[in-house]
Scaffold this motif. Structure first.
Motif, short mmCIF file in Angstrom:
data_model
loop_
_atom_site.label_atom_id
_atom_site.label_comp_id
_atom_site.label_asym_id
_atom_site.label_seq_id
_atom_site.Cartn_x
_atom_site.Cartn_y
_atom_site.Cartn_z
N ALA A 117 70.55 34.21 53.43
CA ALA A 117 71.65 34.32 54.39
C ALA A 117 71.10 34.96 55.65
O ALA A 117 70.47 36.02 55.59
CB ALA A 117 72.78 35.17 53.82
N LEU A 118 71.32 34.33 56.79
CA LEU A 118 70.90 34.88 58.07
C LEU A 118 72.12 35.49 58.75
O LEU A 118 73.22 34.90 58.74
CB LEU A 118 70.29 33.80 58.96
N LEU A 119 71.94 36.67 59.31
CA LEU A 119 72.99 37.29 60.11
C LEU A 119 72.58 37.14 61.57
O LEU A 119 71.61 37.75 62.02
CB LEU A 119 73.19 38.75 59.71
N LEU A 120 73.32 36.31 62.27
CA LEU A 120 72.96 35.90 63.62
C LEU A 120 73.95 36.50 64.61
O LEU A 120 75.16 36.51 64.38
CB LEU A 120 72.99 34.37 63.73
N GLY A 121 73.42 37.00 65.73
CA GLY A 121 74.26 37.62 66.74
C GLY A 121 74.16 36.90 68.07
O GLY A 121 73.12 36.36 68.43
N ALA A 122 75.27 36.92 68.81
CA ALA A 122 75.30 36.42 70.19
C ALA A 122 76.23 37.34 70.97
O ALA A 122 77.17 37.92 70.41
CB ALA A 122 75.78 34.98 70.25
N ALA A 145 73.46 52.86 61.34
CA ALA A 145 72.03 53.02 61.68
C ALA A 145 71.68 54.46 62.02
O ALA A 145 70.51 54.85 61.94
CB ALA A 145 71.66 52.09 62.83
N GLY A 146 72.66 55.26 62.40
CA GLY A 146 72.38 56.64 62.77
C GLY A 146 72.52 57.63 61.63
O GLY A 146 72.31 58.84 61.84
N SER A 147 72.83 57.17 60.42
CA SER A 147 73.06 58.07 59.29
C SER A 147 71.81 58.17 58.42
O SER A 147 71.51 57.25 57.66
CB SER A 147 74.24 57.57 58.46
N VAL A 148 71.11 59.28 58.50
CA VAL A 148 69.94 59.48 57.65
C VAL A 148 70.36 59.48 56.18
O VAL A 148 69.73 58.83 55.33
CB VAL A 148 69.22 60.80 57.99
N ILE A 191 73.06 44.95 66.04
CA ILE A 191 73.13 45.81 67.22
C ILE A 191 74.58 45.98 67.69
O ILE A 191 75.31 45.00 67.85
CB ILE A 191 72.26 45.23 68.36
N ASN A 192 74.96 47.24 67.93
CA ASN A 192 76.29 47.56 68.47
C ASN A 192 77.36 46.66 67.84
O ASN A 192 78.06 45.91 68.52
CB ASN A 192 76.29 47.40 69.99
N ASN A 193 77.50 46.80 66.53
CA ASN A 193 78.24 45.80 65.76
C ASN A 193 79.64 46.22 65.32
O ASN A 193 80.54 45.40 65.30
CB ASN A 193 77.42 45.44 64.52
N THR A 194 79.81 47.48 64.95
CA THR A 194 81.02 47.88 64.23
C THR A 194 81.59 49.17 64.80
O THR A 194 80.86 50.14 65.00
CB THR A 194 80.73 48.08 62.73
N GLN A 195 82.89 49.18 65.03
CA GLN A 195 83.56 50.38 65.50
C GLN A 195 83.94 51.27 64.33
O GLN A 195 84.69 50.88 63.44
CB GLN A 195 84.81 50.01 66.31
N SER A 253 75.53 50.56 65.75
CA SER A 253 74.60 49.60 65.15
C SER A 253 74.55 49.86 63.65
O SER A 253 74.71 50.99 63.18
CB SER A 253 73.21 49.74 65.77
N MET A 254 74.31 48.78 62.89
CA MET A 254 74.37 48.86 61.44
C MET A 254 73.10 48.28 60.82
O MET A 254 72.62 47.21 61.23
CB MET A 254 75.59 48.08 60.92
N ASN A 255 72.54 48.99 59.85
CA ASN A 255 71.36 48.53 59.12
C ASN A 255 71.76 47.75 57.88
O ASN A 255 72.70 48.12 57.17
CB ASN A 255 70.48 49.71 58.71
#
Length: 298
Positions: A102-107, A252-255, A273-277, A284-286
């Motif tokens: 599954a590819l997660l593609l952004g635009a 992405a910022g949560s160790v 990148i800059n994906n979820t509020q 951003s989400m890993n």
């Protein structure tokens, strides 16, 4: 607490026959499942919807074989889930080695949104998440229990305590009750009669994959490995049900959360990148994933 306006949250709907989420808080259109839709029609339809709503991002989870339609419309790969989909035409009992990514593609309609201004911080989080990993040990004094409709008020209260805002109205007991009948299982930890931590396993029955998500721990109990205890139990239960892959979309910022998944053998697969509020800001989400050891039944 009065119920909040659900129009602020993501809406689940169909677009050209495909399953999507969209909403103003995360300012995005998210293609979750192609279903029976024609892949070539989706990119333009997603752009049209996003422009009409004034959203800044498109995100699509698609089979690798469908991705060319999206690349031709300016999408780029941000992450992937290896072997997420059974090969087209394969039955549930087919060869385990025949699967498709599954590819997660952004635009981006907002050009500034595609810039990860915290990239250096996020890379540091990944480094810390992987450093000096030790074997996960169980914590027998924390008992993880399944949560059913009896607990929805407590669950909503804890989510309100932890998240000032979220893409979905998890602060509402009525919403949590709805999700329980839609292939979402909840697990929690209680201490002295009080719910202090919980998480959910969102099940994709078509592909026998499960997202480990919505982790929340009461602030006064953080640092006690409660997320690890929850994840251990959730993985065990999902394996028993026959799910073959687990994944998560972690801030992405949560160790702490990234390290929890790294310690449990999950592999980093990219960043949205800059994906979820969450809690008032776009984050951003890993992406992390892990094959599960499906139990064989005789």
């Amino acid at each position: 607490m009065s119920e909040v306006n659900r129009s602020l949250f993501d809406t689940c709907d169909l677009l050209e026959g495909a399953s999507i989420q969209y909403g103003p808080n995360s300012s995005r259109v998210y293609l979750m499942s192609m279903k029976q839709a024609e892949p070539a029609r989706l990119p333009a339809a997603m752009y049209q919807l996003a422009k009409a709503q004034g959203y800044g991002k498109l995100i699509a989870k698609v089979r690798q074989c469908e991705s060319e339609h999206f690349f031709n419309h300016g999408f780029t790969e941000e992450a992937r889930l290896p072997g997420y989909y059974p090969a087209i035409g394969e039955s549930e009992g087919g060869s385990a080695s025949i699967h498709e990514d599954a590819l997660l593609l952004g635009a981006y309609l907002d050009s500034e949104r595609q810039i990860d201004t915290k990239a250096a911080e996020h890379e540091k989080v990944l480094t810390l998440a992987h450093n000096n990993l030790s074997k996960v040990t169980s914590a027998p004094h924390w008992q993880v229990i399944p949560l059913d409709e009896v607990y929805v008020e407590e669950m909503a209260h804890l989510y309100r305590e932890v998240f000032p805002s979220y893409p979905f109205p998890i602060h509402e007991a009525s919403y949590l009750l709805e999700t329980m009948s839609d292939n979402v299982s909840y697990f929690g930890i209680k201490h002295q009669g009080r719910l202090i931590a919980l998480a959910s396993a969102e099940q994709d029955l078509d592909n026998m994959a499960v997202e480990m998500t919505d982790f929340a721990t009461s602030p006064e109990f953080r640092g006690l490995q409660l997320a690890a205890a929850l994840l251990n139990k959730m993985e065990s239960c999902m394996e028993q049900l026959g799910f073959r892959q687990a994944f998560t979309i972690a801030r992405a910022g949560s160790v702490g959360m990234n390290r929890t998944f790294a310690k449990h053998g999950y592999h980093y697969q990219g960043r949205l990148i800059n994906n979820t509020q969450i809690s008032g800001q776009i984050e951003s989400m890993n992406i992390w994933c892990k094959p599960l050891c499906v139990e064989k039944t005789k």
